[in-house]
Design a protein around this motif. Structure first.
Motif, PDB file in Angstrom:
ATOM      1  N   LEU A 174       0.838  -1.197   0.000  1.00  0.00           N
ATOM      2  CA  LEU A 174       0.000   0.000   0.000  1.00  0.00           C
ATOM      3  C   LEU A 174       0.871   1.244   0.000  1.00  0.00           C
ATOM      4  O   LEU A 174       1.851   1.325   0.730  1.00  0.00           O
ATOM      5  CB  LEU A 174      -0.904  -0.005   1.245  1.00  0.00           C
ATOM      6  CG  LEU A 174      -1.915   1.132   1.393  1.00  0.00           C
ATOM      7  CD1 LEU A 174      -2.976   1.060   0.310  1.00  0.00           C
ATOM      8  CD2 LEU A 174      -2.569   1.065   2.779  1.00  0.00           C
ATOM      9  N   ASN A 175       0.474   2.204  -0.817  1.00  0.00           N
ATOM     10  CA  ASN A 175       1.195   3.472  -0.929  1.00  0.00           C
ATOM     11  C   ASN A 175       0.425   4.544  -0.160  1.00  0.00           C
ATOM     12  O   ASN A 175      -0.754   4.793  -0.430  1.00  0.00           O
ATOM     13  CB  ASN A 175       1.312   3.848  -2.417  1.00  0.00           C
ATOM     14  CG  ASN A 175       2.006   5.176  -2.634  1.00  0.00           C
ATOM     15  OD1 ASN A 175       2.510   5.800  -1.700  1.00  0.00           O
ATOM     16  ND2 ASN A 175       2.020   5.620  -3.884  1.00  0.00           N
ATOM     17  N   ARG A 176       1.075   5.195   0.777  1.00  0.00           N
ATOM     18  CA  ARG A 176       0.411   6.224   1.582  1.00  0.00           C
ATOM     19  C   ARG A 176      -0.136   7.358   0.706  1.00  0.00           C
ATOM     20  O   ARG A 176      -1.201   7.906   0.998  1.00  0.00           O
ATOM     21  CB  ARG A 176       1.394   6.812   2.607  1.00  0.00           C
ATOM     22  CG  ARG A 176       1.605   5.939   3.827  1.00  0.00           C
ATOM     23  CD  ARG A 176       2.640   6.526   4.765  1.00  0.00           C
ATOM     24  NE  ARG A 176       2.655   5.789   6.026  1.00  0.00           N
ATOM     25  CZ  ARG A 176       2.086   6.217   7.145  1.00  0.00           C
ATOM     26  NH1 ARG A 176       1.470   7.383   7.168  1.00  0.00           N
ATOM     27  NH2 ARG A 176       2.140   5.492   8.243  1.00  0.00           N
ATOM     28  N   SER A 177       0.556   7.699  -0.351  1.00  0.00           N
ATOM     29  CA  SER A 177       0.081   8.784  -1.202  1.00  0.00           C
ATOM     30  C   SER A 177      -1.249   8.429  -1.853  1.00  0.00           C
ATOM     31  O   SER A 177      -2.125   9.279  -2.006  1.00  0.00           O
ATOM     32  CB  SER A 177       1.114   9.089  -2.290  1.00  0.00           C
ATOM     33  OG  SER A 177       2.323   9.530  -1.712  1.00  0.00           O
ATOM     34  N   SER A 178      -1.422   7.171  -2.216  1.00  0.00           N
ATOM     35  CA  SER A 178      -2.685   6.734  -2.805  1.00  0.00           C
ATOM     36  C   SER A 178      -3.810   6.848  -1.788  1.00  0.00           C
ATOM     37  O   SER A 178      -4.927   7.265  -2.114  1.00  0.00           O
ATOM     38  CB  SER A 178      -2.559   5.295  -3.297  1.00  0.00           C
ATOM     39  OG  SER A 178      -1.503   5.160  -4.216  1.00  0.00           O
ATOM     40  N   VAL A 179      -3.506   6.499  -0.539  1.00  0.00           N
ATOM     41  CA  VAL A 179      -4.524   6.595   0.508  1.00  0.00           C
ATOM     42  C   VAL A 179      -4.864   8.056   0.787  1.00  0.00           C
ATOM     43  O   VAL A 179      -6.022   8.413   1.004  1.00  0.00           O
ATOM     44  CB  VAL A 179      -4.039   5.898   1.796  1.00  0.00           C
ATOM     45  CG1 VAL A 179      -5.102   6.005   2.890  1.00  0.00           C
ATOM     46  CG2 VAL A 179      -3.712   4.438   1.519  1.00  0.00           C
ATOM     47  N   LEU A 180      -3.851   8.928   0.748  1.00  0.00           N
ATOM     48  CA  LEU A 180      -4.105  10.345   0.992  1.00  0.00           C
ATOM     49  C   LEU A 180      -4.965  10.965  -0.102  1.00  0.00           C
ATOM     50  O   LEU A 180      -5.787  11.839   0.161  1.00  0.00           O
ATOM     51  CB  LEU A 180      -2.776  11.094   1.109  1.00  0.00           C
ATOM     52  CG  LEU A 180      -2.091  10.945   2.473  1.00  0.00           C
ATOM     53  CD1 LEU A 180      -0.641  11.392   2.396  1.00  0.00           C
ATOM     54  CD2 LEU A 180      -2.837  11.757   3.523  1.00  0.00           C
ATOM     55  N   GLU A 181      -4.796  10.505  -1.339  1.00  0.00           N
ATOM     56  CA  GLU A 181      -5.654  11.019  -2.405  1.00  0.00           C
ATOM     57  C   GLU A 181      -7.102  10.608  -2.158  1.00  0.00           C
ATOM     58  O   GLU A 181      -8.028  11.399  -2.329  1.00  0.00           O
ATOM     59  CB  GLU A 181      -5.196  10.509  -3.768  1.00  0.00           C
ATOM     60  CG  GLU A 181      -6.055  11.061  -4.909  1.00  0.00           C
ATOM     61  CD  GLU A 181      -5.529  10.710  -6.275  1.00  0.00           C
ATOM     62  OE1 GLU A 181      -6.316  10.188  -7.079  1.00  0.00           O
ATOM     63  OE2 GLU A 181      -4.341  10.963  -6.540  1.00  0.00           O
ATOM     64  N   LEU A 182      -7.272   9.356  -1.764  1.00  0.00           N
ATOM     65  CA  LEU A 182      -8.625   8.917  -1.416  1.00  0.00           C
ATOM     66  C   LEU A 182      -9.163   9.709  -0.238  1.00  0.00           C
ATOM     67  O   LEU A 182     -10.337  10.100  -0.213  1.00  0.00           O
ATOM     68  CB  LEU A 182      -8.611   7.423  -1.079  1.00  0.00           C
ATOM     69  CG  LEU A 182      -9.892   6.881  -0.425  1.00  0.00           C
ATOM     70  CD1 LEU A 182     -11.080   7.023  -1.363  1.00  0.00           C
ATOM     71  CD2 LEU A 182      -9.690   5.425  -0.012  1.00  0.00           C
ATOM     72  N   ARG A 183      -8.299   9.973   0.732  1.00  0.00           N
ATOM     73  CA  ARG A 183      -8.725  10.691   1.935  1.00  0.00           C
ATOM     74  C   ARG A 183      -9.318  12.055   1.587  1.00  0.00           C
ATOM     75  O   ARG A 183     -10.280  12.509   2.218  1.00  0.00           O
ATOM     76  CB  ARG A 183      -7.520  10.855   2.855  1.00  0.00           C
ATOM     77  CG  ARG A 183      -7.806  11.490   4.201  1.00  0.00           C
ATOM     78  CD  ARG A 183      -6.480  11.741   4.889  1.00  0.00           C
ATOM     79  NE  ARG A 183      -6.647  12.299   6.219  1.00  0.00           N
ATOM     80  CZ  ARG A 183      -5.693  12.965   6.857  1.00  0.00           C
ATOM     81  NH1 ARG A 183      -4.536  13.168   6.266  1.00  0.00           N
ATOM     82  NH2 ARG A 183      -5.895  13.439   8.063  1.00  0.00           N
ATOM     83  N   GLN A 184      -8.773  12.706   0.574  1.00  0.00           N
ATOM     84  CA  GLN A 184      -9.313  13.997   0.172  1.00  0.00           C
ATOM     85  C   GLN A 184     -10.740  13.883  -0.358  1.00  0.00           C
ATOM     86  O   GLN A 184     -11.519  14.830  -0.258  1.00  0.00           O
ATOM     87  CB  GLN A 184      -8.415  14.624  -0.901  1.00  0.00           C
ATOM     88  CG  GLN A 184      -7.094  15.157  -0.358  1.00  0.00           C
ATOM     89  CD  GLN A 184      -6.429  16.091  -1.333  1.00  0.00           C
ATOM     90  OE1 GLN A 184      -6.496  15.886  -2.534  1.00  0.00           O
ATOM     91  NE2 GLN A 184      -5.787  17.117  -0.810  1.00  0.00           N
ATOM     92  N   GLN A 185     -11.073  12.720  -0.922  1.00  0.00           N
ATOM     93  CA  GLN A 185     -12.421  12.531  -1.445  1.00  0.00           C
ATOM     94  C   GLN A 185     -13.429  12.240  -0.333  1.00  0.00           C
ATOM     95  O   GLN A 185     -14.639  12.255  -0.567  1.00  0.00           O
ATOM     96  CB  GLN A 185     -12.439  11.375  -2.450  1.00  0.00           C
ATOM     97  CG  GLN A 185     -11.445  11.531  -3.586  1.00  0.00           C
ATOM     98  CD  GLN A 185     -11.609  12.847  -4.308  1.00  0.00           C
ATOM     99  OE1 GLN A 185     -12.732  13.233  -4.625  1.00  0.00           O
ATOM    100  NE2 GLN A 185     -10.512  13.545  -4.551  1.00  0.00           N
ATOM    101  N   LEU A 186     -12.946  11.949   0.844  1.00  0.00           N
ATOM    102  CA  LEU A 186     -13.817  11.604   1.962  1.00  0.00           C
ATOM    103  C   LEU A 186     -14.043  12.776   2.909  1.00  0.00           C
ATOM    104  O   LEU A 186     -14.500  12.595   4.029  1.00  0.00           O
ATOM    105  CB  LEU A 186     -13.226  10.416   2.739  1.00  0.00           C
ATOM    106  CG  LEU A 186     -13.199   9.102   1.959  1.00  0.00           C
ATOM    107  CD1 LEU A 186     -12.420   8.049   2.715  1.00  0.00           C
ATOM    108  CD2 LEU A 186     -14.604   8.605   1.684  1.00  0.00           C
ATOM    109  N   ASN A 187     -13.684  13.976   2.475  1.00  0.00           N
ATOM    110  CA  ASN A 187     -13.908  15.155   3.302  1.00  0.00           C
ATOM    111  C   ASN A 187     -15.387  15.315   3.603  1.00  0.00           C
ATOM    112  O   ASN A 187     -16.233  15.185   2.728  1.00  0.00           O
ATOM    113  CB  ASN A 187     -13.426  16.424   2.591  1.00  0.00           C
ATOM    114  CG  ASN A 187     -11.910  16.455   2.444  1.00  0.00           C
ATOM    115  OD1 ASN A 187     -11.225  15.515   2.830  1.00  0.00           O
ATOM    116  ND2 ASN A 187     -11.406  17.530   1.881  1.00  0.00           N
TER     117      ASN A 187
END
Length: 862
Positions: A740-753
């Motif tokens: 798992l790549n943290r950057s990929s998770v962070l991009e998803l995290r922005q969509q969950l605002n």
């Protein structure tokens, strides 16, 4: 789901719909309360919306109770014997035959009932026993014609006819309708040879109901499927139709009728029948005889005399007599609960017409439809349309969303639908515009019937189907409609769904891409700490090296103390926060249970040592996962390599120890399946079984993969990049490791605002999202989703091959700390990736066996 409804997303009011309808719309069963019926007879449906009644309807509790009481109070012996219990069985079975014929408004004077293992077996029986005349020099012989909108089991009959040198011809529905309306060349009903035409009374794909009047017109010679001389017989595939509608064989006397009883009652399964018109029964040919079908035969001489009646002649062996007896209780329950098939027909049509009206009216803000419905009717009456809606979901640009994605999202809302082509390739091709060449191309691309490959080159390979049964309710229909509205026309906070960052924004610059020499990045010297393999969250004294082959953006060290939170996030998304480093290591000793986090860990030949070595199974030995039992994540495993034990902990339970060593003397070998693969396992004992059973409130066992059993990974590696060795697997689904790549998770995290009631923006905790993806190796230092482009990864002296993205995604909706579901995670991931949903992690395998090696991590600067 909370939030404002977008224009065009209002749920159609049922009473307003009924008032505006000109057709007769009956809901429910008169004075009988449908809600009370559901609570009393189908309590197991609480919290579930079941919309696959064409696939298999559900049995009521009273039917099963009545049948069980019958078995407990009577002795039913083999009907081929002559004792008292056998005579009781024979008489009861004959009584059920009468009941079957009465249900279809006919009698033993006109029809005979041949019990089979299902509708498919009934169709196969006709193919093998029909009096075909092969093609010859002077004659074209018999013809077998079938409607292209037919089930696979009908189309498969042509294999039998081909072997008999008989011509098989598909006939399109539009050609039959044209012949019906404009007239067709008359055929001589008294001439030879015999031909057979088969068509479904109801399409299992779209619910289209084909005219029953075709039966008499074809038999009388007034309408011929193919203009050839000879006498036509009609085989009616009624399996789908009779599940919710009456069939009057006194008015529509087909020569053969195939049915399947679980479509009507839900129970028993594996039992169907062929209804044979007695006028044609003498024409059927017998090519085999089994127990009970011979009047007399000799072993040493070719001498055999069949039974006289068509039923006794074709029911080879002992029929499933207990299942036949169960039919009596099915008929009783159906009549008692609904008042009969006509009531079921009207009730289910009302539900499907309402759902069709509501679904077809849904639009995006730009006016684009939310779904594309595949139908040959306007749902005007139950004479032309059954309780089935077949459709695909669209985005606001008119692009089809894959049926697999819709199915997975529906399951998160506890809605059960059917997807694919439904064993009806002909109808699927016609409605979806799939040519024969495309079917072959899809097959060459790896798509087979029943898989989840739903989009190939932008073309759908199947669709979504919902269907109603006699116990379906308005609440079921509205729950489904709300699901479509919630997932397509709502955002989680009532605002338009935000646009995602483009992949270009996260990709390396042109200058970075120009670098083409592999580099070793992220090496850090750490001071020695506690030397143990069992502790968690202790930094290892070894440096970690991550060498990414073929993708080498330069290292850009960032002083995070001088950055704002938004700058930090953007920096990570651009891949510039740090060198490539391993930030976390996890193993999951018990499949679907909580993670065990470590800082270094030994490798075995199947991945991290003890990763997914155990799994929890139910009383039938079926593996449980979090999609079925979310509380699995609340069981925390801890492994102590020094004491050679695994300890399981859960709130409210005393810790339970499980030895790491396999006790060969006490091993009880059993078999189970993981990802369709058979695995040899052994039961870990009654003590842990009791512990799990108490925790889950139902019988469970802990099983472990046998040490002597080897399961190889399916070779789904990228073309041209074969593994150096065959990877062996533990109880994982597809790959030894998940990265798992943290950057990929962070991009998803922005969509969950989300915003609270005061407008304050809040984020999912990064650690929460990472835990949902259940990876083994978590890295940082590269752009979002760049890992999907990699072919190989090196960590220190360890080498791995990347097999591609992981497609398991429903479990990401489960909070690993609480076991609670949140469907937004799945939906936002789908929207952010702009394609079929995958987890933001990749599957990797070791390219060589690293026995006694350690996989370590370095301290992250994130």
């Amino acid at each position: 789901m909370a939030g404002a409804v977008r224009p065009g997303a209002e749920l159609l009011a049922f009473e307003r719909f009924r008032d505006s309808s000109e057709a007769r719309l009956a809901y429910g069963y008169g004075p009988r309360s449908l809600r009370e019926l559901r609570e009393r007879e189908f309590g197991r449906l609480a919290g579930t919306v079941y919309l696959d009644h064409v696939g298999a309807t559900l049995f009521p509790q009273s039917q099963l109770t009545s049948f069980t009481d019958d078995l407990l109070q009577n002795i039913y012996g083999n009907p081929h014997s002559q004792n008292i219990s056998s005579k009781l069985t024979y008489d009861t079975v004959e009584q059920v035959r009468y009941r079957v014929l009465a249900h279809f408004h006919t009698s033993p004077d006109d029809y005979s009932v041949i019990f089979t293992s299902g509708s498919t077996a009934a169709l196969k029986l006709v193919a093998e026993a029909f009096p075909w005349v092969p093609r010859g020099p002077q004659s074209s012989g018999s013809w077998f014609c079938y409607l292209t909108d037919s089930h696979t089991s009908v189309v498969g009959m042509r294999e039998v006819t081909t072997a008999m040198n008989v011509t098989s011809i598909p006939v399109k529905p539009e050609d039959m309708r044209l012949a019906e309306t404009q007239g067709a060349a008359a055929c001589d009903p008294d001439s030879q040879p015999p031909h057979l035409f088969c068509y479904p009374a109801q399409s299992n794909f779209s619910g289209t109901r084909y005219p029953l009047c075709w039966i008499e017109r074809i038999k009388s010679g007034g309408m011929c499927p193919v203009n050839v001389p000879g006498k036509w017989f009609v085989l009616l595939d009624a399996a789908s139709y009779v599940s919710t509608s009456p069939l009057d064989l006194s008015a529509h006397q087909a020569d053969f009728v195939s049915i399947s009883f679980y479509k009507i009652f839900g129970f028993p399964t594996g039992l169907g029948a062929l209804l044979v018109n007695n006028r044609v029964a003498p024409l059927l040919r017998k090519t085999y005889f089994g127990g009970g079908t011979a009047t007399v035969y000799l072993v040493g001489e070719d001498f055999y005399v069949p039974r006289q009646s068509v039923t006794e002649r074709f029911e080879d062996g002992t029929i499933s007599f207990l299942d036949v007896i169960a039919l009596k209780h099915g008929f009783d329950a159906l009549e008692r609960l609904t008042g009969g098939m006509e009531n079921i027909k009207q009730h289910t049509f009302t539900l499907v017409r309402y759902t069709y009206a509501a679904l077809s009216s849904l639009q995006y803000p730009n006016g684009a439809p939310v779904v594309r419905i595949y139908s040959d009717s306007e749902f005007s009456s139950p004479e032309v349309q059954g309780p089935i809606i077949n459709f695909n979901v669209l985005d606001d640009q008119g692009n089809i969303i894959g049926y697999s994605q819709v199915d997975k999202m529906a399951s998160l809302y506890n809605i059960q639908v059917r997807t694919g082509c439904f064993c009806n390739t002909g109808a699927c091709q016609r409605h979806l515009g799939i040519s024969n060449e495309m079917v072959k191309k899809h097959f060459q691309a790896g798509h087979v019937c029943g898989d989840n490959v739903d989009i190939i080159d932008g073309q759908p390979t199947g669709s979504v189907r919902i269907s109603f049964g006699y116990m379906s309710t308005l609440e079921d229909a509205q729950a489904f409609l709300r699901f479509i509205i919630a997932t397509r026309l709502h955002s989680s906070d009532g605002r338009p769904i935000p646009q995602t960052l483009t992949r270009e924004a996260a990709a390396p610059s042109t200058q970075q891409k120009a670098l083409n020499t592999p580099a070793v990045l992220g090496v850090r010297d750490l001071s020695p700490q506690e030397d143990t393999l069992t502790s968690s969250r202790v930094w290892d004294d070894l440096s970690t090296t991550v060498n990414v082959m073929g993708l080498c953006p330069p290292v850009c060290e960032v002083d995070e103390s001088q950055q704002t939170p938004s700058e930090k996030v953007q920096g990570v998304l651009d891949g510039n926060s740090s060198p490539y480093i391993v930030t976390n290591l996890y193993l999951y000793p018990v499949k679907s249970c909580a993670a065990f986090e470590v800082t270094r860990w030994p490798l075995g030949n199947q991945g991290l040592l003890y990763d997914r070595s155990w799994m929890v199974v139910n009383h039938n030995g079926i593996c449980l996962n979090q999609k079925q039992e979310p509380r699995l994540c609340l069981i925390q495993p801890f492994i102590d390599l020094q004491q050679r034990i695994m300890v399981l902990k859960a709130k409210g339970m005393e810790p339970m120890e499980v030895p790491l060593e396999e006790n060969i003397e006490q091993t009880q070998i059993c078999q189970s399946k993981v990802c369709a693969d058979r695995v040899n396992t052994y039961d870990c004992g009654e003590e842990i079984s009791r512990w799990l059973s108490v925790f889950f409130g139902r019988q469970c066992h802990l099983i472990r993969q046998s040490s002597g059993f080897q399961r190889n990974a399916k070779k789904k590696h990228r073309k041209g990049h074969s593994p150096e060795t065959t990877a062996t697997l533990s109880l994982v689904n597809e790959a030894q490791y998940l990265l798992l790549n943290r950057s990929s998770v962070l991009e998803l995290r922005q969509q969950l605002n989300v915003s609270d009631e005061n407008g304050k923006e809040e984020l999912f905790a990064l650690s929460d999202l990472i835990s949902r993806f259940r990876a083994n190796i978590v890295i940082s230092g590269t752009g979002a989703f760049e890992e999907e482009k990699w072919d190989e990864i090196s960590i220190d002296s360890l080498h791995f091959q990347v097999l591609g993205p992981c497609h398991r995604c429903q479990m990401i909706c489960i909070d690993q700390q609480t076991g609670q579901r949140n469907q937004d995670v799945f939906q936002k991931l789908s929207e952010s990736r702009k394609r079929k949903v995958v987890n933001p992690k990749v599957k990797i395998v070791a390219t060589s066996f690293y026995k006694s090696k350690l996989l370590s991590m370095s301290k992250s600067s994130l």
